[in-house]
Design a protein around this motif. Structure first.
Motif, PDB file in Angstrom:
ATOM      1  N   VAL A  73      26.848  30.640  34.239  1.00  0.00           N
ATOM      2  CA  VAL A  73      27.858  30.120  35.162  1.00  0.00           C
ATOM      3  C   VAL A  73      27.962  28.610  35.009  1.00  0.00           C
ATOM      4  O   VAL A  73      27.000  27.946  34.634  1.00  0.00           O
ATOM      5  CB  VAL A  73      27.529  30.443  36.644  1.00  0.00           C
ATOM      6  CG1 VAL A  73      27.582  31.929  36.922  1.00  0.00           C
ATOM      7  CG2 VAL A  73      26.174  29.869  37.059  1.00  0.00           C
ATOM      8  N   ASN A  74      29.141  28.078  35.298  1.00  0.00           N
ATOM      9  CA  ASN A  74      29.291  26.637  35.448  1.00  0.00           C
ATOM     10  C   ASN A  74      28.750  26.282  36.819  1.00  0.00           C
ATOM     11  O   ASN A  74      28.901  27.057  37.764  1.00  0.00           O
ATOM     12  CB  ASN A  74      30.752  26.224  35.375  1.00  0.00           C
ATOM     13  CG  ASN A  74      31.312  26.423  34.001  1.00  0.00           C
ATOM     14  OD1 ASN A  74      31.852  27.477  33.718  1.00  0.00           O
ATOM     15  ND2 ASN A  74      31.173  25.435  33.157  1.00  0.00           N
ATOM     16  N   PHE A  84      28.270  27.306  42.381  1.00  0.00           N
ATOM     17  CA  PHE A  84      28.934  27.891  41.227  1.00  0.00           C
ATOM     18  C   PHE A  84      30.058  28.791  41.697  1.00  0.00           C
ATOM     19  O   PHE A  84      30.120  29.173  42.862  1.00  0.00           O
ATOM     20  CB  PHE A  84      27.946  28.644  40.326  1.00  0.00           C
ATOM     21  CG  PHE A  84      27.174  29.735  41.005  1.00  0.00           C
ATOM     22  CD1 PHE A  84      27.626  31.045  40.978  1.00  0.00           C
ATOM     23  CD2 PHE A  84      25.995  29.455  41.674  1.00  0.00           C
ATOM     24  CE1 PHE A  84      26.918  32.054  41.606  1.00  0.00           C
ATOM     25  CE2 PHE A  84      25.279  30.460  42.302  1.00  0.00           C
ATOM     26  CZ  PHE A  84      25.746  31.762  42.269  1.00  0.00           C
ATOM     27  N   ARG A  85      30.962  29.102  40.765  1.00  0.00           N
ATOM     28  CA  ARG A  85      32.140  29.920  41.079  1.00  0.00           C
ATOM     29  C   ARG A  85      32.201  31.112  40.135  1.00  0.00           C
ATOM     30  O   ARG A  85      31.734  31.051  39.010  1.00  0.00           O
ATOM     31  CB  ARG A  85      33.405  29.088  40.906  1.00  0.00           C
ATOM     32  CG  ARG A  85      33.508  27.961  41.889  1.00  0.00           C
ATOM     33  CD  ARG A  85      34.591  26.981  41.543  1.00  0.00           C
ATOM     34  NE  ARG A  85      35.919  27.596  41.480  1.00  0.00           N
ATOM     35  CZ  ARG A  85      37.021  26.910  41.204  1.00  0.00           C
ATOM     36  NH1 ARG A  85      36.955  25.610  40.976  1.00  0.00           N
ATOM     37  NH2 ARG A  85      38.182  27.511  41.177  1.00  0.00           N
ATOM     38  N   THR A  86      32.840  32.185  40.618  1.00  0.00           N
ATOM     39  CA  THR A  86      33.041  33.368  39.800  1.00  0.00           C
ATOM     40  C   THR A  86      34.305  34.081  40.258  1.00  0.00           C
ATOM     41  O   THR A  86      34.917  33.678  41.245  1.00  0.00           O
ATOM     42  CB  THR A  86      31.805  34.307  39.878  1.00  0.00           C
ATOM     43  OG1 THR A  86      31.944  35.348  38.917  1.00  0.00           O
ATOM     44  CG2 THR A  86      31.629  34.882  41.267  1.00  0.00           C
ATOM     45  N   SER A  87      34.679  35.118  39.559  1.00  0.00           N
ATOM     46  CA  SER A  87      35.884  35.858  39.954  1.00  0.00           C
ATOM     47  C   SER A  87      35.570  36.773  41.132  1.00  0.00           C
ATOM     48  O   SER A  87      34.468  37.297  41.254  1.00  0.00           O
ATOM     49  CB  SER A  87      36.424  36.682  38.786  1.00  0.00           C
ATOM     50  OG  SER A  87      35.535  37.717  38.462  1.00  0.00           O
ATOM     51  N   GLU A 146      34.181  22.948  37.955  1.00  0.00           N
ATOM     52  CA  GLU A 146      35.299  23.348  37.102  1.00  0.00           C
ATOM     53  C   GLU A 146      34.838  24.495  36.210  1.00  0.00           C
ATOM     54  O   GLU A 146      33.989  24.312  35.351  1.00  0.00           O
ATOM     55  CB  GLU A 146      35.762  22.170  36.239  1.00  0.00           C
ATOM     56  CG  GLU A 146      36.479  21.107  37.019  1.00  0.00           C
ATOM     57  CD  GLU A 146      37.731  21.641  37.707  1.00  0.00           C
ATOM     58  OE1 GLU A 146      38.467  22.446  37.091  1.00  0.00           O
ATOM     59  OE2 GLU A 146      37.971  21.241  38.863  1.00  0.00           O
ATOM     60  N   PRO A 147      35.397  25.686  36.410  1.00  0.00           N
ATOM     61  CA  PRO A 147      34.995  26.821  35.576  1.00  0.00           C
ATOM     62  C   PRO A 147      35.381  26.618  34.112  1.00  0.00           C
ATOM     63  O   PRO A 147      36.432  26.051  33.819  1.00  0.00           O
ATOM     64  CB  PRO A 147      35.758  28.000  36.162  1.00  0.00           C
ATOM     65  CG  PRO A 147      36.239  27.553  37.497  1.00  0.00           C
ATOM     66  CD  PRO A 147      36.357  26.066  37.430  1.00  0.00           C
ATOM     67  N   TRP A 148      34.555  27.092  33.224  1.00  0.00           N
ATOM     68  CA  TRP A 148      34.808  27.005  31.802  1.00  0.00           C
ATOM     69  C   TRP A 148      35.862  28.033  31.384  1.00  0.00           C
ATOM     70  O   TRP A 148      36.856  27.677  30.771  1.00  0.00           O
ATOM     71  CB  TRP A 148      33.490  27.220  31.087  1.00  0.00           C
ATOM     72  CG  TRP A 148      33.511  27.123  29.593  1.00  0.00           C
ATOM     73  CD1 TRP A 148      34.505  26.627  28.791  1.00  0.00           C
ATOM     74  CD2 TRP A 148      32.473  27.519  28.722  1.00  0.00           C
ATOM     75  NE1 TRP A 148      34.133  26.693  27.483  1.00  0.00           N
ATOM     76  CE2 TRP A 148      32.888  27.237  27.403  1.00  0.00           C
ATOM     77  CE3 TRP A 148      31.218  28.084  28.911  1.00  0.00           C
ATOM     78  CZ2 TRP A 148      32.088  27.516  26.289  1.00  0.00           C
ATOM     79  CZ3 TRP A 148      30.436  28.339  27.806  1.00  0.00           C
ATOM     80  CH2 TRP A 148      30.866  28.060  26.521  1.00  0.00           C
ATOM     81  N   ARG A 207      38.775  31.921  39.673  1.00  0.00           N
ATOM     82  CA  ARG A 207      37.344  31.847  40.002  1.00  0.00           C
ATOM     83  C   ARG A 207      37.250  31.386  41.452  1.00  0.00           C
ATOM     84  O   ARG A 207      36.804  30.293  41.741  1.00  0.00           O
ATOM     85  CB  ARG A 207      36.621  30.871  39.079  1.00  0.00           C
ATOM     86  CG  ARG A 207      36.711  31.198  37.606  1.00  0.00           C
ATOM     87  CD  ARG A 207      35.786  32.338  37.255  1.00  0.00           C
ATOM     88  NE  ARG A 207      35.785  32.596  35.831  1.00  0.00           N
ATOM     89  CZ  ARG A 207      36.353  33.670  35.277  1.00  0.00           C
ATOM     90  NH1 ARG A 207      36.973  34.542  36.010  1.00  0.00           N
ATOM     91  NH2 ARG A 207      36.284  33.874  33.991  1.00  0.00           N
ATOM     92  N   TRP A 233      33.103  31.327  45.586  1.00  0.00           N
ATOM     93  CA  TRP A 233      32.184  30.196  45.493  1.00  0.00           C
ATOM     94  C   TRP A 233      30.864  30.587  46.141  1.00  0.00           C
ATOM     95  O   TRP A 233      30.836  31.200  47.210  1.00  0.00           O
ATOM     96  CB  TRP A 233      32.733  28.995  46.242  1.00  0.00           C
ATOM     97  CG  TRP A 233      33.932  28.340  45.659  1.00  0.00           C
ATOM     98  CD1 TRP A 233      35.130  28.904  45.344  1.00  0.00           C
ATOM     99  CD2 TRP A 233      34.059  26.956  45.346  1.00  0.00           C
ATOM    100  NE1 TRP A 233      35.990  27.965  44.867  1.00  0.00           N
ATOM    101  CE2 TRP A 233      35.365  26.754  44.857  1.00  0.00           C
ATOM    102  CE3 TRP A 233      33.191  25.871  45.449  1.00  0.00           C
ATOM    103  CZ2 TRP A 233      35.828  25.511  44.464  1.00  0.00           C
ATOM    104  CZ3 TRP A 233      33.652  24.626  45.069  1.00  0.00           C
ATOM    105  CH2 TRP A 233      34.949  24.451  44.573  1.00  0.00           C
TER     106      TRP A 233
END
Length: 142
Positions: free
Chosen positions: A44-45, A55-58, A116-118, A123, A126
């Motif tokens: 994760v970023n 961190f963030r994800t979908s 900032e997600p890669w 995303r 949080w």
């Protein structure tokens, strides 16, 4: 070369402040958690936010589903790891955080360090991992 040679790298234990300073630049780390089928590790970023990582994800992803809890104010136990290694010099470091993860409310997202997600795509889920345990090691030349 002999194992006790003066050119052999030293292994140094890092304290909490050193570990958090190494993480301070942000970037990519790995979150480890139980996804219901066993231990799982996902890159994760992240950004450091005080004594925590954000961190963030979908919303539709496995990470989001696994880290959500039905208990208001509850947390899911997880670990977070980052390392850097230079193959040429054979020097590097590794930092491990362990603690509880919880999803951020809209208000918390506004106040949190920005990530900032890669990868592309949404995303919007949080999370914050509060670092209850912090450990790290550095391998370096004397």
């Amino acid at each position: 070369m002999a194992a006790n040679s003066s050119s052999s790298p030293d292994l140094e234990e890092l304290d909490r402040a050193q570990c958090m300073a190494l993480l301070g630049e942000g970037g990519i780390g790995r979150i480890a958690f139980d996804d219901g089928e066993g231990p799982t590790v996902v890159p994760v970023n992240y950004a450091v936010d005080g004594d925590a990582v954000v961190f963030r994800t979908s919303v539709s992803g496995r990470l989001n589903r696994s880290l959500l809890t039905s208990v208001v104010g509850g947390e899911v136990r997880a670990a977070f790891e980052v390392d850097r290694y230079d193959e040429a010099s054979r020097e590097g470091w590794s930092v491990l955080l362990r603690g509880g993860v919880h999803p951020l409310s809209d208000e918390e997202k506004t106040a949190a360090a920005q990530v900032e997600p890669w990868p592309g795509g949404e995303r919007e889920a949080w999370f914050r991992l509060a670092a209850r345990e912090v450990s790290g090691r550095r391998v370096h030349r004397p």
